[in-house]
Design a protein around this motif. Sequence first.
Motif, PDB file in Angstrom:
ATOM      1  N   GLU A 150      -8.447  -4.405   4.232  1.00  0.00           N
ATOM      2  CA  GLU A 150      -8.076  -4.722   2.615  1.00  0.00           C
ATOM      3  C   GLU A 150      -7.278  -6.274   3.102  1.00  0.00           C
ATOM      4  O   GLU A 150      -7.510  -7.063   2.194  1.00  0.00           O
ATOM      5  CB  GLU A 150      -7.079  -3.990   2.075  1.00  0.00           C
ATOM      6  CG  GLU A 150      -7.874  -2.506   1.597  1.00  0.00           C
ATOM      7  CD  GLU A 150      -8.980  -3.088   0.490  1.00  0.00           C
ATOM      8  OE1 GLU A 150      -8.723  -3.524  -0.380  1.00  0.00           O
ATOM      9  OE2 GLU A 150     -10.270  -2.458   0.776  1.00  0.00           O
ATOM     10  N   HIS A 170      -8.077   1.267   7.379  1.00  0.00           N
ATOM     11  CA  HIS A 170      -8.299   0.576   5.470  1.00  0.00           C
ATOM     12  C   HIS A 170      -7.553  -0.524   5.330  1.00  0.00           C
ATOM     13  O   HIS A 170      -7.805  -1.404   4.938  1.00  0.00           O
ATOM     14  CB  HIS A 170      -8.011   1.983   4.860  1.00  0.00           C
ATOM     15  CG  HIS A 170      -8.068   1.644   3.431  1.00  0.00           C
ATOM     16  ND1 HIS A 170      -8.975   1.254   2.812  1.00  0.00           N
ATOM     17  CD2 HIS A 170      -6.764   1.618   2.606  1.00  0.00           C
ATOM     18  CE1 HIS A 170      -8.622   0.984   1.465  1.00  0.00           C
ATOM     19  NE2 HIS A 170      -7.482   1.162   1.452  1.00  0.00           N
ATOM     20  N   VAL A 171      -6.175  -0.286   5.453  1.00  0.00           N
ATOM     21  CA  VAL A 171      -5.033  -1.318   5.248  1.00  0.00           C
ATOM     22  C   VAL A 171      -5.659  -2.651   5.814  1.00  0.00           C
ATOM     23  O   VAL A 171      -5.545  -3.788   5.159  1.00  0.00           O
ATOM     24  CB  VAL A 171      -3.874  -0.913   5.524  1.00  0.00           C
ATOM     25  CG1 VAL A 171      -2.784  -2.012   5.592  1.00  0.00           C
ATOM     26  CG2 VAL A 171      -3.235   0.316   4.787  1.00  0.00           C
ATOM     27  N   GLY A 211      -8.074   5.279   0.296  1.00  0.00           N
ATOM     28  CA  GLY A 211      -8.696   4.144  -0.362  1.00  0.00           C
ATOM     29  C   GLY A 211      -9.541   4.552  -1.386  1.00  0.00           C
ATOM     30  O   GLY A 211     -10.592   3.972  -1.971  1.00  0.00           O
ATOM     31  N   SER A 213      -3.764   3.972  -2.320  1.00  0.00           N
ATOM     32  CA  SER A 213      -4.087   3.751  -0.917  1.00  0.00           C
ATOM     33  C   SER A 213      -4.570   4.673   0.061  1.00  0.00           C
ATOM     34  O   SER A 213      -5.522   5.008   0.717  1.00  0.00           O
ATOM     35  CB  SER A 213      -3.392   2.623  -0.365  1.00  0.00           C
ATOM     36  OG  SER A 213      -2.838   1.579  -1.109  1.00  0.00           O
ATOM     37  N   PHE A 216       0.801  -1.308   0.058  1.00  0.00           N
ATOM     38  CA  PHE A 216      -0.029   0.133  -0.109  1.00  0.00           C
ATOM     39  C   PHE A 216       0.845   1.045   0.028  1.00  0.00           C
ATOM     40  O   PHE A 216       1.662   1.394   0.866  1.00  0.00           O
ATOM     41  CB  PHE A 216      -0.868   0.079   1.352  1.00  0.00           C
ATOM     42  CG  PHE A 216      -1.719  -1.263   1.471  1.00  0.00           C
ATOM     43  CD1 PHE A 216      -2.976  -1.311   0.795  1.00  0.00           C
ATOM     44  CD2 PHE A 216      -1.208  -2.358   1.987  1.00  0.00           C
ATOM     45  CE1 PHE A 216      -3.852  -2.510   1.130  1.00  0.00           C
ATOM     46  CE2 PHE A 216      -1.920  -3.548   2.569  1.00  0.00           C
ATOM     47  CZ  PHE A 216      -3.156  -3.621   1.830  1.00  0.00           C
ATOM     48  N   SER A 217       0.722   2.233  -1.009  1.00  0.00           N
ATOM     49  CA  SER A 217       0.239   1.830  -2.408  1.00  0.00           C
ATOM     50  C   SER A 217       0.727   0.856  -3.173  1.00  0.00           C
ATOM     51  O   SER A 217       2.003   0.807  -2.926  1.00  0.00           O
ATOM     52  CB  SER A 217      -0.145   3.382  -2.932  1.00  0.00           C
ATOM     53  OG  SER A 217      -0.766   4.100  -2.335  1.00  0.00           O
ATOM     54  N   TYR A 238      -6.229   5.291   7.944  1.00  0.00           N
ATOM     55  CA  TYR A 238      -5.568   4.591   6.896  1.00  0.00           C
ATOM     56  C   TYR A 238      -5.035   3.143   7.397  1.00  0.00           C
ATOM     57  O   TYR A 238      -5.192   2.032   6.649  1.00  0.00           O
ATOM     58  CB  TYR A 238      -4.015   5.438   6.588  1.00  0.00           C
ATOM     59  CG  TYR A 238      -3.405   5.016   5.468  1.00  0.00           C
ATOM     60  CD1 TYR A 238      -3.775   4.070   4.632  1.00  0.00           C
ATOM     61  CD2 TYR A 238      -1.823   5.266   5.316  1.00  0.00           C
ATOM     62  CE1 TYR A 238      -3.127   3.589   3.494  1.00  0.00           C
ATOM     63  CE2 TYR A 238      -1.193   4.588   4.126  1.00  0.00           C
ATOM     64  CZ  TYR A 238      -1.859   3.957   3.374  1.00  0.00           C
ATOM     65  OH  TYR A 238      -1.091   3.446   2.214  1.00  0.00           O
TER      66      TYR A 238
END
Length: 298
Positions: A294, A290-291, A199, A248, A93-94, A287
């Motif tokens: 995912e 979010h990671v 994201g 990301s 990520f990214s 963040y």
Amino acid sequence: MLNKPKIGVIGIPGKWSTEVLADRLEEQTGFRAVIDMNQVELRLDTNELMYQGLDLMTLDGLIIKKISEVYSPATEDRIHLLSHAERAGVKVFSPTDSVGNLVNRLSGTLALQQGNIPMPKTRITESPAHAFETVREFGSAILKPLYSTKARGMIMLTDDDSDEFVRNALEEYRQNQSIYYIQQTVKLDGRDLGMVFVGGEYLCTYARVGNKDSWNTTINSGGKYELFEPDARLIELGRKAQACYDLSFTTVDIALTDQGPVVFEVSAFGGFKGALEGCNIDAARVYAEHVLQEVTKS
């Protein structure tokens, strides 16, 4: 979940944005790893990517928070090392392709151009003669290094500069650059905007308000953060700009000018301080969450 994911942070040990992201991940998972790329070793014979005894290939994910202190062609070598782990199944990520496109200012600009994103008038050439003509045509222009952050290495030239001064500046710039990247200055109202996306989803917008002693608004030059409330059209511009890449987490730099809004750039390694100080939002926590979402998708 019995086995919590292990996520490493590629960054600069001791730097606030790197450490706070590692803190937020540790709070969620109990695992912490801040990885300095200049100490990473790729062992192709054993297919290991080692950092201080930790094989990064065994992690569930890697977040590229900051891949180097200063951008250079060597930064792209580090991206290649991480892309090896990515191809082996480690989620990054990214994604490395997206980061690679943004490390070099020229490739990043071309992606925005292909996405029909409004930008300041920009010319790129290897010719000193063409560069001189462009600076004089633009009236006020900025020479921008292909590899730089926070306005480092940028040179501003104006109508008041003599022909000799401009030629000397162009010669000095070219000593460290393979090509001239020249952008016409735009009239700011003393600020530019950082629009944050996680994201691909809009999070917030802060303004960088410059001090009166500097031509740019970066915090390095004495600027400060303030909250900014954009309208739906401006948010859509930011969304469209960041969608030129698969990122990301990013900050889109937008300026409000007398010709309408323009996008300066999209950052591969946007920081968290603007969102915290300008918007009172813990973007590092958002963040990290979010990671983890995912990584844990089935």
